[in-house]
Design a protein around this motif. Structure first.
Motif, short mmCIF file in Angstrom:
data_model
loop_
_atom_site.label_atom_id
_atom_site.label_comp_id
_atom_site.label_asym_id
_atom_site.label_seq_id
_atom_site.Cartn_x
_atom_site.Cartn_y
_atom_site.Cartn_z
N GLU A 288 -5.37 6.98 12.99
CA GLU A 288 -4.84 5.80 13.50
C GLU A 288 -5.27 4.74 12.57
N PHE A 289 -6.48 4.55 12.58
CA PHE A 289 -7.20 3.51 11.95
C PHE A 289 -6.51 3.33 10.43
N GLN B 71 -3.86 4.82 9.41
CA GLN B 71 -2.38 4.38 9.16
C GLN B 71 -2.18 2.89 9.54
N ASN B 72 -3.04 2.34 10.28
CA ASN B 72 -2.98 0.91 10.50
C ASN B 72 -3.42 0.09 9.13
N ILE B 73 -4.33 0.67 8.33
CA ILE B 73 -4.50 -0.05 7.17
C ILE B 73 -3.37 0.03 6.27
N TYR B 74 -2.60 1.18 6.34
CA TYR B 74 -1.46 1.20 5.44
C TYR B 74 -0.36 0.37 5.97
N THR B 75 -0.12 0.40 7.20
CA THR B 75 1.11 -0.44 7.88
C THR B 75 0.82 -1.88 7.96
N LYS B 76 -0.46 -2.39 8.43
CA LYS B 76 -0.66 -3.62 8.50
C LYS B 76 -1.21 -4.33 7.25
N TYR C 29 -10.54 -6.43 9.01
CA TYR C 29 -9.86 -5.24 9.76
C TYR C 29 -11.02 -4.33 9.80
N SER D 164 -13.19 -3.45 13.59
CA SER D 164 -12.94 -2.11 14.03
C SER D 164 -14.35 -1.71 14.89
#
Lengths: 154, 145
Positions: free
Chosen positions: B95-96, B98-103, B133, B137
């Motif tokens: 998830e972490f 994924q978030n780096i990618y999208t956000k 980010y 975390s």
């Protein structure tokens, strides 16, 4: 997000395209400004169709800062200043085309390319509302941007 | 829990970004060589995993663990690859990433008109947002000595 991104990507391609055409002088932002002008001129027709006539110049400027800006950039102008003699300064602290670029002075030399279209947009919008003006922009630290509107009186 | 370093590769194997936080041991080779080595290994693991899989592989290679660290791998449909090294007790890395990618990647690299497709990222704002980010975390944790 989708439609906003499309506008952003298209805008940045227009910037690249108009500035990379052969025979065009380097840093010639007038084409870009003119594209903005015609766009602003047309879009104002649609945005003002439910509006009564504006009282005066200041009223028109307020419309630009609120409705016009939030339709196009999803936010309002953060600060409007005027000397009551035809000079207006519109300040946007997080200008859309600059927010992804930098949060300081990196790429500052590229900033004029990304504000020229918007200068034209404002000028075109005002022109269709009966105000002839000169619009310039000033970027000191990104993503904040100031638009100077000088109303030309005849 | 701690995060060591992050590699971002494109589908052609170009190293687009390298970030380092708590790396305690350097490889002793240049960053370019290290990136090539890393990409080569990932490429091999990917094909190995899909060939040897006894059932239809869905997502393919996800991570590997040693007794000291874990390497997490996220490949998005466009072929972009995110590789994150953490200690081997961390969880929720998928998830972490994924978030780096999208956000962060999509917001500050893809939407940055000054980034040329397929070239390493040089934007300060991307680096700053990524740092922020990662450090916010819970995975970041304290520096291990």
């Amino acid at each position: 997000m989708a439609e906003e991104a499309i506008f952003e990507f298209l805008h940045s391609e227009i910037v690249n395209y108009t500035l990379s055409k052969e025979n065009s002088k380097e840093n010639d932002l007038s084409t870009l400004e003119y594209i903005g002008f015609t766009t602003g001129f047309r879009i104002i027709e649609r945005l003002t169709r439910e509006w009564p006539r504006f009282k005066d110049e200041l009223d028109t400027m307020k419309f630009i800062c609120t409705d016009f800006w939030s339709t196009i950039y999803r936010k309002q102008i953060d600060n409007l200043r005027t000397n009551h003699q035809g000079v207006y300064v519109l300040q946007d602290n997080a200008f859309r085309f600059l927010t992804r670029l930098s949060s300081g002075s990196q790429y500052l030399e590229h900033a004029p390319k990304f504000v020229a279209f918007t200068c034209g947009l404002v000028r075109g919008g005002l022109a269709n509302l009966g105000i002839t003006s000169t619009v310039t922009a000033e970027v000191q630290t990104m993503p904040s941007c100031k638009f100077h509107i000088q109303v030309n009186r005849t | 829990m701690t995060i060591y370093n992050l590699y971002i590769f494109d589908k052609l194997g170009t190293l687009l970004y390298y970030g380092e936080w708590n790396r305690l041991k350097q490889s002793g080779i240049t960053k370019d060589e290290e990136a090539k080595l890393m990409y080569g290994m990932l490429f091999s693991i990917k094909s190995f995993v899909s060939k040897i899989s006894p059932v239809e592989p869905r997502e393919g290679f996800l991570y590997y663990k040693t007794n000291k660290y874990a390497l997490h791998y996220l490949e998005v449909p466009s072929g972009l690859k995110f590789v994150l090294n953490t200690d081997n007790t961390s969880t929720g890395i998928r998830e972490f990433l994924q978030n780096i990618y999208t956000k962060i990647w999509v917001e500050y690299v893809v939407r940055n008109p000054l980034w040329t497709i397929g070239t390493p990222v040089s934007s300060d704002i991307f680096k700053a947002k990524l740092d922020e980010y990662v450090k916010q975390s819970p995975l970041y944790g304290a520096k291990l000595l």
